[in-house]
Design an enzyme around this catalytic site. Structure first.
Site, mmCIF file in Angstrom:
data_model
loop_
_atom_site.group_PDB
_atom_site.id
_atom_site.type_symbol
_atom_site.label_atom_id
_atom_site.label_comp_id
_atom_site.label_asym_id
_atom_site.label_seq_id
_atom_site.Cartn_x
_atom_site.Cartn_y
_atom_site.Cartn_z
ATOM 1 N N PHE A 129 0.864 -1.183 0.000
ATOM 2 C CA PHE A 129 0.000 0.000 0.000
ATOM 3 C C PHE A 129 0.905 1.238 0.000
ATOM 4 C CE2 PHE A 129 -2.883 3.090 1.972
ATOM 5 C CZ PHE A 129 -4.043 2.838 1.262
ATOM 6 N N ASP A 201 1.915 -4.873 8.740
ATOM 7 C CA ASP A 201 0.710 -4.068 8.602
ATOM 8 C C ASP A 201 -0.466 -5.018 8.386
ATOM 9 O OD1 ASP A 201 -1.411 -2.461 7.787
ATOM 10 O OD2 ASP A 201 -0.094 -1.002 6.814
ATOM 11 N N TYR A 226 -11.253 0.579 10.296
ATOM 12 C CA TYR A 226 -12.423 0.945 9.481
ATOM 13 C C TYR A 226 -12.675 -0.009 8.321
ATOM 14 C CZ TYR A 226 -8.836 3.494 6.723
ATOM 15 O OH TYR A 226 -7.721 3.856 6.017
ATOM 16 N N LYS A 227 -11.797 -0.995 8.129
ATOM 17 C CA LYS A 227 -12.003 -1.974 7.057
ATOM 18 C C LYS A 227 -12.803 -3.151 7.634
ATOM 19 C CE LYS A 227 -8.058 -0.170 4.569
ATOM 20 N NZ LYS A 227 -6.606 -0.181 4.420
ATOM 21 N N ARG A 375 -12.036 -5.170 -7.414
ATOM 22 C CA ARG A 375 -11.771 -5.766 -6.115
ATOM 23 C C ARG A 375 -13.086 -6.031 -5.396
ATOM 24 N NH1 ARG A 375 -8.199 -2.720 -1.575
ATOM 25 N NH2 ARG A 375 -9.958 -1.300 -1.708
HETATM 26 C C1 LIG Z 1 -5.915 1.010 4.293
HETATM 27 C C2 LIG Z 1 -4.450 0.936 4.515
HETATM 28 C C3 LIG Z 1 -3.769 1.972 5.132
HETATM 29 C C4 LIG Z 1 -4.510 3.210 5.516
HETATM 30 O O1 LIG Z 1 -3.752 4.090 6.240
HETATM 31 P P1 LIG Z 1 -4.440 5.331 6.946
HETATM 32 O O2 LIG Z 1 -3.305 6.051 7.529
HETATM 33 O O3 LIG Z 1 -5.395 4.793 7.978
HETATM 34 O O4 LIG Z 1 -5.160 6.104 5.898
HETATM 35 C C5 LIG Z 1 -2.412 1.826 5.371
HETATM 36 N N1 LIG Z 1 -1.761 0.712 4.989
HETATM 37 C C6 LIG Z 1 -2.393 -0.309 4.385
HETATM 38 C C7 LIG Z 1 -1.643 -1.536 4.010
HETATM 39 C C8 LIG Z 1 -3.751 -0.222 4.127
HETATM 40 O O5 LIG Z 1 -4.383 -1.221 3.507
#
Ligand SMILES: *Cc1c(COP(=O)(O)O)cnc(C)c1O
Length: 414
Positions: A129, A201, A226-227, A375
């Site tokens: 990400f 992560d 939030y996911k 997705r």
């Molecule tokens: C969704 C996601 C994020 C989101 O980061 P925020 O700081 O909460 O916006 C970070 N890393 C990964 C791998 C994600 O999937």
């Protein structure tokens, strides 16, 4: 094997988790396959928000820091989250954003390598990400001690990329685009063999796949609420520091909430004992409170049951798309092997963005990620087998009728 809608309904009738869907407020006429991006709203979140706003904030005002447990909320929620990821009580706080928590964890991981000055490399994936890569590069640049970020192209190449120069192996457990799941225990062991520290992560795996942070001997982890955890849009994220690292955990965002006694108002920073030292400043209590509503649904089941249903849902979706959309240029990019799969399925299509827009117009909500990836997230708490059937039925119609606009304008959020 051939499938039918009736067979899917029979799977729903036999599903031990089916009743949990009642605890979510999902709009009628929608098949929601985007819980990997924004989890659905637990019904309880509305009454909880009302209570926090009218009573705790409205009537009890500042007393609520003590009387409503606001002061300990980051830790109380962390303890509720702990069993989902193989952590112990007192090892997680729900706080800040995933990106910010990653910064803290990575800084602490690099600090553990302070007496190994030759270790300057943070190994991660090019397809991680992007925010994770940006944060690692931001930290490396800001430290000005010669740290670099090494981007690996495929999971197979990771072992060869870890060596005597590696300070940290920083990986996202389940890839946001492909749904590929790393072997956390094997990669952590490999990193340790080479003297590297691991930062995981869990944004796409907490609440989506079972895991055992302690069993894997992982060093640090961060993740999103939030996911799959259904905490609400922009809900605070979490950070895990196992007990064995808590004494030496030093993160640079040393705000007053990480102080041993914040209200002594001392001018010198002294970190508190335990996971509290991962905190920085005052939390958004309204948003934080709602995270509990999602976690309370998880408390009614367990990750093994959720995983069994998740795999059944994703297996069914893959089989149905391949059977019923045969002849169209849709290609699976998610691993077929269960051990390597998260709780999402991604297919490419040359007009993936346009096809996804057409699906959304017809009530099937997934999302789109570059390049060409459609997705679909499967959340066993509220996705049914009949949803899977209906979603593929609509996908087949959209493809057969070419009912998508290849010139569709892109929205800001895809
Ligand atoms: C969704 C996601 C994020 C989101 O980061 P925020 O700081 O909460 O916006 C970070 N890393 C990964 C791998 C994600 O999937």
């Amino acid at each position: 094997m051939t499938y039918s809608r009736t067979a899917c309904q029979a799977l729903d009738a036999a599903d031990p988790l089916a009743a949990l869907r009642e605890q979510f407020d999902l709009p009628a006429g929608i098949i929601y396959l985007d819980g990997n991006s924004l989890g659905a709203r637990p019904k309880a979140a509305l009454t909880r928000a009302q209570h926090v706003i009218t009573q705790e904030w409205g009537k009890d005002l500042i007393k609520s820091w003590n009387t409503a447990g606001w002061a300990d909320l980051t830790k109380r929620l962390g303890d509720k989250l702990a069993p989902l990821v193989g952590a112990l009580p007192g090892e997680i706080v729900v706080t800040d954003t995933t990106s910010v928590n990653l910064f803290k964890a990575l800084a602490a991981a690099l600090a553990l390598q302070a007496d190994a000055p030759a270790r300057k490399v943070i190994v991660t994936e090019r397809h991680n990400f992007p925010s994770d890569i940006y944060m690692a590069e931001g930290l490396a640049g800001w430290l000005e001690r010669g740290h670099t970020v090494r981007l690996i192209d495929t999971p197979d190449e990771i072992p060869a990329a870890i060596g005597l120069d590696t300070a940290v192996l920083m990986l996202t457990h389940v890839n946001y685009r492909t749904g590929y799941q790393h072997d956390m225990a094997a990669l952590t062991a490999l990193a340790h063999q080479h003297g590297a520290v691991t930062v995981w992560d869990l944004a796409h795996s907490a609440g989506a796949v079972p895991m055992d942070l302690h069993g894997a001997q992982a060093d640090f982890a961060v993740g999103c609420t939030y996911k799959y955890l259904n905490g609400g849009p922009g809900a605070p994220a979490f950070i895990w520091v196992p007990q064995r690292h808590q004494g030496t955990f030093h993160q640079p965002l040393s705000g007053w909430w990480g102080h041993a006694s914040p209200f002594s108002m001392a001018s010198a920073f002294a970190p508190c004992d335990g996971i509290g030292r991962a905190l920085c400043g005052t939390q958004p209590i309204v948003a934080l409170s709602l995270v509990e509503c999602g976690l309370d649904v998880f408390a009614q089941t367990d990750m093994a049951a959720l995983r069994a249903k998740s795999l059944a849902l994703t297996d069914l979706f893959i089989a149905l798309v391949e059977e019923r959309c045969a002849g169209h240029p849709v290609e699976l990019v998610t691993p077929r092997a269960h051990a390597r799969r998260g709780s999402q399925v991604s297919f490419t299509h040359p007009h993936g963005y346009a096809v996804m827009q057409a699906l959304i117009e017809r009530g099937v909500i997934g999302d789109y990620r570059e390049p060409h990836i459609m997705r679909f997230g499967f959340t066993p708490l509220y996705t049914s087998f009949t949803d899977v059937w209906d979603a593929v039925d609509i996908l087949r119609q959209v493809l057969d009728e070419q009912a998508y606009d290849v010139h569709a304008a892109r929205s800001a959020v895809t």
